[in-house]
Structures are given as structure tokens and as C-alpha cells.
Design a protein around this motif. Structure first.
Motif, PDB file in Angstrom:
ATOM      1  N   SER A 193       0.839  -1.195   0.000  1.00 23.08           N
ATOM      2  CA  SER A 193       0.000   0.000   0.000  1.00 23.08           C
ATOM      3  C   SER A 193       0.878   1.251   0.000  1.00 23.08           C
ATOM      4  O   SER A 193       2.057   1.203   0.370  1.00 23.08           O
ATOM      5  CB  SER A 193      -0.902   0.009   1.231  1.00 23.08           C
ATOM      6  OG  SER A 193      -0.143   0.238   2.407  1.00 23.08           O
ATOM      7  N   LYS A 194       0.296   2.368  -0.395  1.00 23.01           N
ATOM      8  CA  LYS A 194       1.057   3.616  -0.422  1.00 23.01           C
ATOM      9  C   LYS A 194       1.514   4.020   0.976  1.00 23.01           C
ATOM     10  O   LYS A 194       2.630   4.510   1.159  1.00 23.01           O
ATOM     11  CB  LYS A 194       0.207   4.723  -1.049  1.00 23.01           C
ATOM     12  CG  LYS A 194      -0.029   4.530  -2.544  1.00 23.01           C
ATOM     13  CD  LYS A 194      -0.843   5.664  -3.127  1.00 23.01           C
ATOM     14  CE  LYS A 194      -1.072   5.449  -4.633  1.00 23.01           C
ATOM     15  NZ  LYS A 194      -1.874   6.544  -5.233  1.00 23.01           N
ATOM     16  N   ALA A 195       0.657   3.789   1.964  1.00 21.36           N
ATOM     17  CA  ALA A 195       1.033   4.127   3.341  1.00 21.36           C
ATOM     18  C   ALA A 195       2.206   3.267   3.800  1.00 21.36           C
ATOM     19  O   ALA A 195       3.125   3.747   4.474  1.00 21.36           O
ATOM     20  CB  ALA A 195      -0.164   3.947   4.274  1.00 21.36           C
ATOM     21  N   GLU A 196       2.171   1.975   3.422  1.00 22.50           N
ATOM     22  CA  GLU A 196       3.262   1.078   3.778  1.00 22.50           C
ATOM     23  C   GLU A 196       4.550   1.489   3.089  1.00 22.50           C
ATOM     24  O   GLU A 196       5.632   1.451   3.679  1.00 22.50           O
ATOM     25  CB  GLU A 196       2.890  -0.353   3.396  1.00 22.50           C
ATOM     26  CG  GLU A 196       3.866  -1.411   3.887  1.00 22.50           C
ATOM     27  CD  GLU A 196       3.744  -1.692   5.371  1.00 22.50           C
ATOM     28  OE1 GLU A 196       4.662  -2.315   5.922  1.00 22.50           O
ATOM     29  OE2 GLU A 196       2.728  -1.272   5.980  1.00 22.50           O
ATOM     30  N   TYR A 197       4.434   1.903   1.831  1.00 20.98           N
ATOM     31  CA  TYR A 197       5.602   2.366   1.069  1.00 20.98           C
ATOM     32  C   TYR A 197       6.219   3.594   1.739  1.00 20.98           C
ATOM     33  O   TYR A 197       7.438   3.670   1.922  1.00 20.98           O
ATOM     34  CB  TYR A 197       5.185   2.680  -0.358  1.00 20.98           C
ATOM     35  CG  TYR A 197       6.142   3.574  -1.117  1.00 20.98           C
ATOM     36  CD1 TYR A 197       7.411   3.131  -1.464  1.00 20.98           C
ATOM     37  CD2 TYR A 197       5.770   4.878  -1.465  1.00 20.98           C
ATOM     38  CE1 TYR A 197       8.291   3.961  -2.152  1.00 20.98           C
ATOM     39  CE2 TYR A 197       6.637   5.700  -2.151  1.00 20.98           C
ATOM     40  CZ  TYR A 197       7.898   5.252  -2.488  1.00 20.98           C
ATOM     41  OH  TYR A 197       8.770   6.070  -3.155  1.00 20.98           O
ATOM     42  N   VAL A 198       5.385   4.555   2.108  1.00 25.72           N
ATOM     43  CA  VAL A 198       5.888   5.769   2.753  1.00 25.72           C
ATOM     44  C   VAL A 198       6.524   5.428   4.094  1.00 25.72           C
ATOM     45  O   VAL A 198       7.617   5.913   4.421  1.00 25.72           O
ATOM     46  CB  VAL A 198       4.751   6.793   2.948  1.00 25.72           C
ATOM     47  CG1 VAL A 198       5.255   8.008   3.729  1.00 25.72           C
ATOM     48  CG2 VAL A 198       4.188   7.235   1.598  1.00 25.72           C
ATOM     49  N   TYR A 199       5.852   4.592   4.857  1.00 32.35           N
ATOM     50  CA  TYR A 199       6.371   4.199   6.177  1.00 32.35           C
ATOM     51  C   TYR A 199       7.734   3.525   6.039  1.00 32.35           C
ATOM     52  O   TYR A 199       8.692   3.888   6.743  1.00 32.35           O
ATOM     53  CB  TYR A 199       5.380   3.260   6.854  1.00 32.35           C
ATOM     54  CG  TYR A 199       5.901   2.630   8.127  1.00 32.35           C
ATOM     55  CD1 TYR A 199       5.921   3.348   9.328  1.00 32.35           C
ATOM     56  CD2 TYR A 199       6.374   1.317   8.129  1.00 32.35           C
ATOM     57  CE1 TYR A 199       6.405   2.765  10.487  1.00 32.35           C
ATOM     58  CE2 TYR A 199       6.858   0.738   9.286  1.00 32.35           C
ATOM     59  CZ  TYR A 199       6.868   1.460  10.470  1.00 32.35           C
ATOM     60  OH  TYR A 199       7.352   0.885  11.613  1.00 32.35           O
TER      61      TYR A 199
END
Length: 217
Positions: free
Chosen positions: A11-17
Motif C-alpha cells: 500500500s502507499k502508506a506502507e511504502y511511505v512508512y
């Protein structure tokens, strides 16, 4: 899922994290840096929403904090925090070594000896850049052997809570390498002998020595 099936996308949130976590751990984003959601979103090519979600996770990890009028800021650890970090590591990893001495198998001991031998060879060949990661594997493998139910996860949580810049590794200091390898050898001997007291004592001293080095760096 078979090996031929595609993995689900992160997910994009996982990528950013994961991106921010790696940057913080490796001090590419140093302590005290303000993290503006909009700037991070533009840099990573995502919207602000996944950035905010990632920042909330980093706050739970205690790697960032929110300050009035400043927003999210990367935690800047002082001497007391570093002393606490290495003290906690010494306790957790020391306990892991004690427990491992009572349950390590011949196969596991051979695995640890193989990893240690690779470190000795790399040190002899001047490949100090490899030693830090190998040492991490050595320590966590011992804790996993000693405490597979809970202790391994706790050891990782402690390790992940404090970014250690690659250039701050004591494994890059040539005058420190042999002492650290000797400590690993002593831990292996204690594990092979089933001597939990010695394994714990040497591990604690070993981690504390790393903390003292970091404090001087």
C-alpha cells in the motif's frame, strides 16, 4: 500462494512508512528534522493521506514526535536515551543468550559458527562494511533461539527504536573489531558448553562496550 503468483502490491502508506523508516534508521533524515506531510508527499509521489498514516505509525514507534507549531519532528536522541537503549539491549540480548545456552541445537550452533567464521574472514580481508549487518544477524539469531515466542520480537523492537548511522558502527573502527570478534567467540563457547551464566555475562559486556563506543563517537 505459489511462487509463480504475483505478490500483492504494498500500500502507499506502507511504502511511505518503509521509506521514512529506512531513512531515519540510517540517519539520512537526522534527528531534529521536521517532516512536513506535504513535502514528503511530493518527494515520494503520493498524496498527503498515506503520509499522515505513515507518520502516525512512526510516532507509535517513537521515532518522531509532534510539537506545537512544528508538526512532526524526528526524535533527536541524547546521551541519556542512548545509555537507556544500550542498557535495554544488554538486558534483552543477555537474557536471550542465557536461554539459548539451555536449548541451542547442534545445527543452530553450527549455523552461528558459520556466521562467525564469515565475519572473521571479512575482517581479515578488510571488509568492515559487512560486519555490522552480520553482527546484527548473529545477535538476533541467538535471541531467536533463546526466546522464540516473545524475546526475539522484543529484541527487534528495541533495535528498531533507535537509528544507528552506518558510519557510527564500531565495526568500522579497526581497533575495535578483534575485541568484538573475541566476544562472539566467547559467546559461542558458552553456548556450546551450555553455560547460561557465561553467555549472558559476555553478551551484556559486549553490548555495553558498543554503547560506550557510541557515546564517544
Amino acid at each position: 500462494m505459489s511462487a509463480l503468483e504475483p505478490r500483492p502490491p504494498v500500500s502507499k502508506a506502507e511504502y511511505v512508512y518503509n521509506t521514512l523508516l529506512d531513512d531515519i534508521r540510517n540517519a539520512r533524515i537526522p534527528g531534529g528534522t521536521a517532516l512536513r506531510a506535504g513535502e514528503v508527499a511530493r518527494r515520494l509521489g503520493v498524496s498527503v493521506t498515506p503520509v499522515r498514516e505513515a507518520l502516525r505509525r512512526l510516532e507509535k514507534d517513537r521515532l518522531i514526535r509532534y510539537e506545537a507549531h512544528h508538526g512532526a519532528t524526528v526524535v533527536d536522541l541524547g546521551e541519556e536515551a542512548l545509555a537507556e537503549y544500550y542498557g535495554l539491549r544488554a538486558v534483552v540480548e543477555g537474557l536471550g543468550a542465557r536461554l539459548a545456552a539451555a536449548r541451542v541445537t547442534a545445527e543452530e550452533l553450527a549455523e552461528l559458527r558459520e556466521l562467525h567464521a564469515a565475519m572473521v574472514e571479512d575482517a581479515a580481508r578488510g571488509r568492515g562494511d559487512r560486519l555490522g549487518e552480520q553482527s546484527l544477524r548473529f545477535h538476533l539469531r541467538i535471541v531467536d533461539i533463546g526466546g522464540p515466542a516473545f524475546l526475539g520480537a522484543h529484541a527487534r523492537a528495541v533495535r528498531n527504536s533507535v537509528p544507528v548511522p552506518a558510519e557510527a558502527s564500531l565495526w568500522l573502527a579497526r581497533d575495535q573489531v578483534q575485541a568484538q570478534l573475541d566476544a562472539h567467540e566467547a559467546i559461542l563457547e558458552a553456548l556450546a558448553a551450555g553455560d547460561g551464566d557465561a553467555a549472558e555475562r559476555v553478551m551484556i559486556e559486549h553490548v555495553r562496550r558498543a554503547g560506550a563506543f557510541r557515546a564517544r563517537a
